[in-house]
Structures are given as structure tokens and as C-alpha cells.
Design an enzyme around this catalytic site. Structure first.
Site, PDB file in Angstrom:
ATOM      1  N   ASN A 145      43.242 101.474 -32.614  1.00 39.90           N
ATOM      2  CA  ASN A 145      42.974 101.949 -34.643  1.00 39.90           C
ATOM      3  C   ASN A 145      43.878 103.129 -34.447  1.00 39.90           C
ATOM      4  O   ASN A 145      44.169 104.308 -33.755  1.00 39.90           O
ATOM      5  CB  ASN A 145      41.704 102.355 -34.789  1.00 39.90           C
ATOM      6  CG  ASN A 145      42.132 102.452 -36.183  1.00 39.90           C
ATOM      7  OD1 ASN A 145      42.507 102.496 -36.338  1.00 39.90           O
ATOM      8  ND2 ASN A 145      40.288 103.511 -36.619  1.00 39.90           N
ATOM      9  N   ASN A 150      43.001 103.096 -42.787  1.00 42.88           N
ATOM     10  CA  ASN A 150      42.888 101.227 -43.400  1.00 42.88           C
ATOM     11  C   ASN A 150      41.719 100.485 -42.787  1.00 42.88           C
ATOM     12  O   ASN A 150      41.986  99.725 -43.392  1.00 42.88           O
ATOM     13  CB  ASN A 150      44.620 100.548 -42.480  1.00 42.88           C
ATOM     14  CG  ASN A 150      44.587 100.311 -41.777  1.00 42.88           C
ATOM     15  OD1 ASN A 150      43.582 100.627 -41.203  1.00 42.88           O
ATOM     16  ND2 ASN A 150      45.474 100.137 -41.035  1.00 42.88           N
ATOM     17  N   ASP A 151      40.755 101.530 -42.226  1.00 42.99           N
ATOM     18  CA  ASP A 151      40.001 101.394 -41.801  1.00 42.99           C
ATOM     19  C   ASP A 151      38.446  99.826 -42.739  1.00 42.99           C
ATOM     20  O   ASP A 151      38.737  99.178 -42.240  1.00 42.99           O
ATOM     21  CB  ASP A 151      39.573 101.812 -41.020  1.00 42.99           C
ATOM     22  CG  ASP A 151      39.413 102.599 -40.079  1.00 42.99           C
ATOM     23  OD1 ASP A 151      40.921 102.183 -39.668  1.00 42.99           O
ATOM     24  OD2 ASP A 151      39.024 103.548 -38.820  1.00 42.99           O
ATOM     25  N   GLY A 170      38.364  98.767 -37.367  1.00 44.81           N
ATOM     26  CA  GLY A 170      39.048  99.580 -36.884  1.00 44.81           C
ATOM     27  C   GLY A 170      40.386  99.461 -36.720  1.00 44.81           C
ATOM     28  O   GLY A 170      41.687  99.946 -37.332  1.00 44.81           O
ATOM     29  N   ASP A 172      44.457  97.798 -35.185  1.00 50.47           N
ATOM     30  CA  ASP A 172      45.025  97.484 -36.437  1.00 50.47           C
ATOM     31  C   ASP A 172      46.960  97.261 -36.413  1.00 50.47           C
ATOM     32  O   ASP A 172      46.486  97.687 -35.004  1.00 50.47           O
ATOM     33  CB  ASP A 172      45.542  98.214 -37.400  1.00 50.47           C
ATOM     34  CG  ASP A 172      45.371 100.080 -36.698  1.00 50.47           C
ATOM     35  OD1 ASP A 172      45.519 100.135 -35.956  1.00 50.47           O
ATOM     36  OD2 ASP A 172      44.760 100.531 -37.648  1.00 50.47           O
ATOM     37  N   ASP A 337      45.725  77.253 -33.413  1.00 46.89           N
ATOM     38  CA  ASP A 337      43.880  77.002 -33.581  1.00 46.89           C
ATOM     39  C   ASP A 337      43.905  75.697 -33.223  1.00 46.89           C
ATOM     40  O   ASP A 337      44.074  74.440 -34.308  1.00 46.89           O
ATOM     41  CB  ASP A 337      43.647  78.018 -34.382  1.00 46.89           C
ATOM     42  CG  ASP A 337      41.730  78.683 -34.562  1.00 46.89           C
ATOM     43  OD1 ASP A 337      41.290  78.430 -33.855  1.00 46.89           O
ATOM     44  OD2 ASP A 337      41.308  77.681 -35.507  1.00 46.89           O
ATOM     45  N   GLU A 366      45.512  75.032 -29.000  1.00 49.59           N
ATOM     46  CA  GLU A 366      44.196  75.316 -29.115  1.00 49.59           C
ATOM     47  C   GLU A 366      43.864  73.550 -28.232  1.00 49.59           C
ATOM     48  O   GLU A 366      43.240  73.382 -29.785  1.00 49.59           O
ATOM     49  CB  GLU A 366      43.845  76.116 -29.408  1.00 49.59           C
ATOM     50  CG  GLU A 366      42.521  76.288 -28.392  1.00 49.59           C
ATOM     51  CD  GLU A 366      40.713  76.668 -29.716  1.00 49.59           C
ATOM     52  OE1 GLU A 366      40.369  77.100 -29.202  1.00 49.59           O
ATOM     53  OE2 GLU A 366      40.898  76.683 -31.340  1.00 49.59           O
TER      54      GLU A 366
HETATM   55 CA    CA Z   1      42.406 101.075 -38.974  1.00 45.20          CA
END
Ligand code: CA
Length: 625
Positions: A145, A150-151, A170, A172, A337, A366
Site C-alpha cells: 500500500n 486511495n484505499d 489498500g 496499489d 484470462d 490461461e
Molecule cells: Ca492504497
């Protein structure tokens, strides 16, 4: 300033400028959404299809006046809030801005200022990741984090809750940026970051696989510009970036799902219908249409509507989105994916169009299959009866994963122990290019590797020595380098725990030697030693592989590139083993000396080589004088 760094700075400046520009434009055209939001002059494919979204715009006249652009077609669909505009762009068109005007009865109702940017000259020759790389897979919400502001985000529904194993914690882009030196110091040369695009859903959004905006980084991770910066900075440290993309489905809260353009945009059912997840049915000659359809059309999860890629408006939207991100961000690869879940012809078309723009790029699909044959089906140029070519160079090697997680914890047998690995490799004739298989001991969907080997450090070391010296592109899941534990059946949160030290409040910091236990430090240094050497070893990164049938738990192989040769000996047995050198004359070619890569000491070959119990020996051979 190096030219690399200079380019990085320039790219950042351009990205910032673009963002400012489009932020200001949004204010003027808030009622009109256009995707892709901008494009480039000088692309190989002259066609560009714009999705235009605004209230009741479908009966509008469309006007575009720019030298070198032909307005080829305007398509209306069932929903009157959409228009699809097909443009043909001259190869030598000048970059610049133009207005897309919508009007009714001669009166302009909407304008959108579109821009064709100058294409980065180097982007067309951009080299994707390859067997010289070792990829680090990290989950951005769980790695570090770097920005606590920005959490949680006012516009995003789910707020941070680090006490919830399925919640947002959180982590980032800033956290990744802060720890690039850690990855570089470990010897990592590539990152696959789990999806970073907006997932504005109610819950369980941290993993990123339910996208609600294909053109925007989730603000809880950072901004598009932060992402571009990260790619540039990573490049300046010799680390490539692989973007995780999802075409099979999107998030239930995606804006176009809330106001579907038409029937046949997604697969719809009278009630929630889940995929059977049996990708095997797609290559099964006896499969019922029922099973195949359920596999392809069923939803991946309740919050993940299944897109219908057979609809050309959908597939075109997705293909252009990939190209947009490659051009915009400067990434070195894509991890696609659920490769078998969309219609295979469309996936092949997608890959073909990406490689038309970026011939040197790379994509790993994948292909989560249990068998070698079915895995190879999804690799580019594999030859099978139906003539299918996926155009995707790399595939995830799950058969190898299955072997690695079992081979080092069981007694030797005709089919057990090291023989598992032998049997997997002996089937490489099925692959067009097994050197491009992505190989791994764990990932974000699987048990943590240290847990798989019952916390046996010797098994861990043997497996890592193998992973980093056999054929393929090795991948290491974050935390594996310091023996992180976790079990998939306890919930995905258990295999996606926070990296200790990634949060300021953490009492332990495993990013530094001081924070690690003696055992964690031993594991980290072991990996680091092989990683740093691997990137310099052409025998491993480019060379051929020749191996010997395992005997008494000892597996021996050679890697060779021109005059460079490496011999690997893995003693998977619990006893010491004296092995006769004479059996390996074909690989040794008279070499009598070498260097032990793990200890750094010189090594001399005698008639017998004594291997300690559970020892991994990697010898770089000296050429015969
Ligand atoms: Ca954050």
C-alpha cells in the site's frame, strides 16, 4: 539521462498531457461517451470502430471532417442510446484533433473532440517477454500500500477493510512502484500484475476480474497515468510488464451491462446459469453440444456476465481495447484470462490482430487444462486435426504444475517422484514451442507452493532449481520467495495474503533481510542466486534440453546453447547418491571442470559424483580445452 529513461519521462509527459486533455473534454461532452476515447495515427489496421453512447442518439446524423478519415458506416442497434461508427484512416494521416458532430434536423446536438495521437515509433518493434525472463506474479491489492489516501474512493462502492480476507486491503500501483528495487534486486525481469482496471462492484472486488470500465484503472489502485509511469519505471529497471486481460466476461456493474446495446451482447438465460468450467469438452470428439454451449455461454460467476464474442461489435470492442492499452501504456505482454472460455476462433482473431500491430509482442493464455495434449491445443502453431491455430505463443503449463507440486514430496516409483516431471517433458512433442510455456509452482488460484510441499525447504529448493533451469518461462508468485503459506480450500484470501511490510503498520517487513527468519532468508538467497545467474546464462534462456531418465530419485539434464553448457543434477532421494559420470558423456562432451552456481565454487568431475541427500547441483561447464 539514458535514452531509456528519457523515453520513460517523455511517455509520462505525453500520458499526463492526454489525461489533462481528456479531463477537460469530458466536461464539455459529459453526455457523450466514446470508446476507444482516442486513437493513433499510423496503425497497421486502417479501420477503427467507435462505440458512441448518449441519450437517444441513434437517429442522429454523424459528421466527421478530417483529411485522411473516411466515415464508412454508422450502425444503429436495438438500444437507441448507442451508435457504432466505422472509420477508415489513411496510413499517412497526420496526427491531430477533429470533431465528431451529431445532429438532428440540421441542429448539432453533440460534439466530441476526438484525437489521433502520434504513434511511438518504437512501439511496433516492441519485444515481448520470452524465455530469458522470469515473471513475478503479484496481486496489487495484496502486495504493498503505497498511498493510503486511495484505499477507499467516494465513487467506488466497496471500501477498504483489511480485516476481511475477501475485502480490499489498500494495495496499489504506488506500492508496486515503491518496491521495484526489491524485484530488481531479486533478479526478476518481468511482472504479471493481476487486473488493475475498475471493478466498481459491491463486494469481492480486490482481485480485479469483474471489470466495470475497460478503459480505466481502478482509482483505488491509482490512475491510468500512474500505470503508464509504472511501466516506464519498470522498464528503466529491466523489468517487463504483462497486463492481465479478461475477455470472457465483465463485471455486472459495467455501464454497458446496465444499459445493454442489444440482444446478443452477452449470453442471457432465464435464470442464473453457470459455466460447467469443463474446457475439456471443447476438444472432446464426443462432447454434446449441451456441454460445449454451457462451457462457452454459462457465466463465470453471478457478478460476471458472459460476453458474446461472436457478436462482431463485441469482439471488435475487445480487440481494440487490447491494442489501445498496448499502445497507450507501453506494456510488454498480455496474460489472457480463461483462454478457452470465449469462442476459440475469436480468440485467435484477437491474437492475430494484436500481432499485426506488434509482431514482436507476447501473450500467454490461461489454458487451465489437466493434460499436455489439451494445453498444447491452445498454443500457437500446434498441429491438430481440425487445423485450429490460437495464434497465442505462450500457454500456462498446468500439467507441469501438477508434476512439480507432487514430484518432490513422494517416494520414487515408476511413475512417481522425479518420473512425474520426466513424463511431462517427454510429451513436449505435442507443443509447437514448449520453450514458451509459462511454468510455475503456484499462482493466485492455487495452494501456496511451500504448503504444497508440506513446508519442506529441501523440496522447495529442488523445485525452484528445476523451475529456473528447465525449458519454459518461469513464473514466481509473490511471497513464494520467502515461503508464504496458504491453502486454496480455506478461501482465496488464504492464498492471497498481504505481503508483510507492504503496509506501514506491519510489524514485520519481509522486503528486507532484517525482517526475514533464517529459513526465509535462506529461501530468498537461494532463489536470488539462481535468478541473477539465470539471466546471464544463454544455455538456460536459449538452449536445448537433453535429459536422462531419473534413476534412484536422481534426475540429470543438460542445457546447451552454442558453446555454453549447463548440467543440472537433482537428488530427490533421502540418501546420498554416488552417480557414475560415464553415463553422461553425451552431455558432458569431455568437460572436466565447471562452476557450482549455488556455492560459486569451482567443480571438478571425477568418475563418480557424490550427491548429498536432497541436493540440487547446477554446474556451468567449462569448455573442453
Ligand atoms: Ca492504497
Amino acid at each position: 539521462m539514458t535514452s531509456k529513461l528519457h523515453k520513460a519521462v517523455l511517455r509520462t509527459a505525453v500520458a499526463l498531457f492526454i489525461l489533462m486533455l481528456h479531463t477537460s473534454l469530458l466536461a464539455a461532452t459529459a453526455d457523450l461517451k466514446v470508446e476507444p476515447p482516442f486513437w493513433w495515427a499510423g496503425m497497421q489496421n486502417p479501420n477503427l470502430q467507435l462505440l458512441v453512447y448518449g441519450t437517444d442518439i441513434s437517429s442522429s446524423e454523424v459528421d466527421i471532417d478530417y483529411k485522411g478519415i473516411k466515415l464508412e458506416r454508422v450502425q444503429k442497434v436495438e438500444n437507441t442510446n448507442y451508435l457504432f461508427i466505422d472509420l477508415v484512416i489513411d496510413k499517412d494521416i497526420k496526427p491531430g484533433k477533429f470533431k465528431i458532430k451529431l445532429s438532428n434536423e440540421g441542429k448539432t446536438t453533440h460534439t466530441y473532440e476526438y484525437e489521433l495521437l502520434k504513434r511511438d515509433d518504437s512501439s511496433i518493434t516492441r519485444k515481448g517477454f520470452d524465455p530469458s525472463d522470469v515473471i513475478y506474479l503479484l496481486m496489487p491489492d495484496r502486495f504493498a500500500n503505497g498511498d493510503i489516501s486511495n484505499d477507499s474512493h467516494p465513487a467506488m462502492i466497496e471500501k477498504a477493510d483489511r480485516s476481511n480476507p475477501s475485502g480490499r486491503h489498500g494495495g496499489d500501483i504506488a506500492g508496486i512502484t515503491n518496491n521495484l528495487n526489491y524485484l530488481q534486486d531479486m533478479g526478476i525481469t518481468g511482472m504479471w500484475i493481476n487486473p488493475l482496471l475498475e471493478n466498481n462492484n459491491e463486494a469481492y472486488t480486490y482481485h480485479g476480474y469483474a471489470i466495470t470500465d475497460f478503459y480505466k484503472v481502478d482509482p483505488r489502485f491509482g490512475s491510468n497515468v500512474d500505470y503508464v509511469n509504472l511501466v516506464s519505471l519498470a522498464h528503466s529497471k529491466g523489468i517487463k510488464v504483462i497486463m492481465d486481460m479478461i475477455f470472457n466476461h465483465c463485471g455486472i456493474n459495467h455501464w454497458f451491462i446496465k444499459d445493454l446495446p442489444m440482444k446478443g451482447w452477452i449470453h442471457e438465460f432465464p435464470e442464473f446459469t453457470r459455466s460447467n468450467f469443463r474446457a475439456e469438452s471443447l476438444t472432446d470428439p464426443y462432447a454434446s453440444e449441451y456441454d460445449k454451449n454451457l462451457m462457452l455461454q454459462g457465466w463465470f460467476d453471478k457478478n460476471m456476465p458472459d460476453l458474446d464474442q461472436r457478436n462482431p461489435l463485441v469482439s471488435n470492442y475487445l480487440i481494440q481495447n487490447s491494442i489501445w492499452w498496448i499502445e497507450y501504456s507501453g506494456i510488454d505482454g498480455i496474460r489472457m484470462d480463461t483462454q478457452p472460455y470465449p469462442y476459440k476462433e475469436i480468440m485467435a482473431e484477437w491474437a492475430k490482430r494484436v500481432f499485426e500491430e506488434y509482431p514482436e509482442f507476447n501473450i500467454v493464455g490461461e489454458a487451465w487444462m489437466q493434460r499436455e495434449s489439451m494445453t498444447s491445443f491452445y498454443q500457437k502453431d500446434s498441429q491438430f486435426g481440425d487445423g485450429y491455430n490460437s495464434n497465442i505463443p505462450s500457454v500456462t503449463d498446468f500439467p507441469m504444475y501438477n508434476a512439480i507440486t507432487r514430484a518432490f514430496t513422494e517416494p520414487e516409483g515408476w511413475t512417481d517422484g522425479m518420473a512425474r516431471i520426466y513424463y511431462v517433458l517427454a510429451q513436449d512433442f505435442l507443443y509447437a514451442n514448449p520453450n514458451y510455456n509459462l511454468i510455475f509452482a503456484d499462482n493466485h488460484d492455487l495452494n501456496r507452493f511451500f504448503t504444497s510441499v508440506n513446508k519442506d525447504v529441501d523440496a522447495f529448493k529442488l523445485a525452484m532449481a528445476f523451475l529456473l533451469t528447465t525449458r519454459g518461462i518461469p513464473m514466481i508468485y509473490y511471497g513464494t520467495e520467502y515461503l508464504m503459506e496458504g491453502e486454496e480450500h480455506k478461501g482465496h484470501g488464504d492464498i492471497r495474503k498481504d505481503f508483510p511490510g507492504g503496509w506501514l503498520s506491519d510489524s514485520v517487513n519481509l522486503f528486507t533481510s532484517e525482517g526475514r527468519s533464517a529459513q526465509q532468508e535462506e529461501a530468498f538467497r537461494f532463489l536470488q542466486t539462481i535468478l541473477k545467474w539465470r539471466s546471464t546464462s544463454e544455455a538456460v534462456t536459449k538452449g536445448s534440453l537433453k535429459h536422462y531418465i531419473p534413476q534412484d530419485g536422481v534426475y540429470v539434464y543438460f542445457r546447451e546453447w552454442k558453446d555454453k553448457r549447463v548440467m543440472v543434477m537433482l537428488n530427490n532421494s533421502k540418501g546420498s547418491q554416488a552417480i557414475e559420470t560415464s553415463r553422461f558423456t553425451e552431455g558432458l562432451k569431455g568437460a572436466r571442470h565447471g562452476k557450482n552456481i549455488i556455492t560459486g565454487n569451482p567443480f571438478t568431475f571425477r568418475n563418480t559424483i557424490l550427491l548429498e541427500p536432497r541436493q540440487a547441483l547446477i554446474i556451468e561447464l567449462e569448455n573442453r580445452k
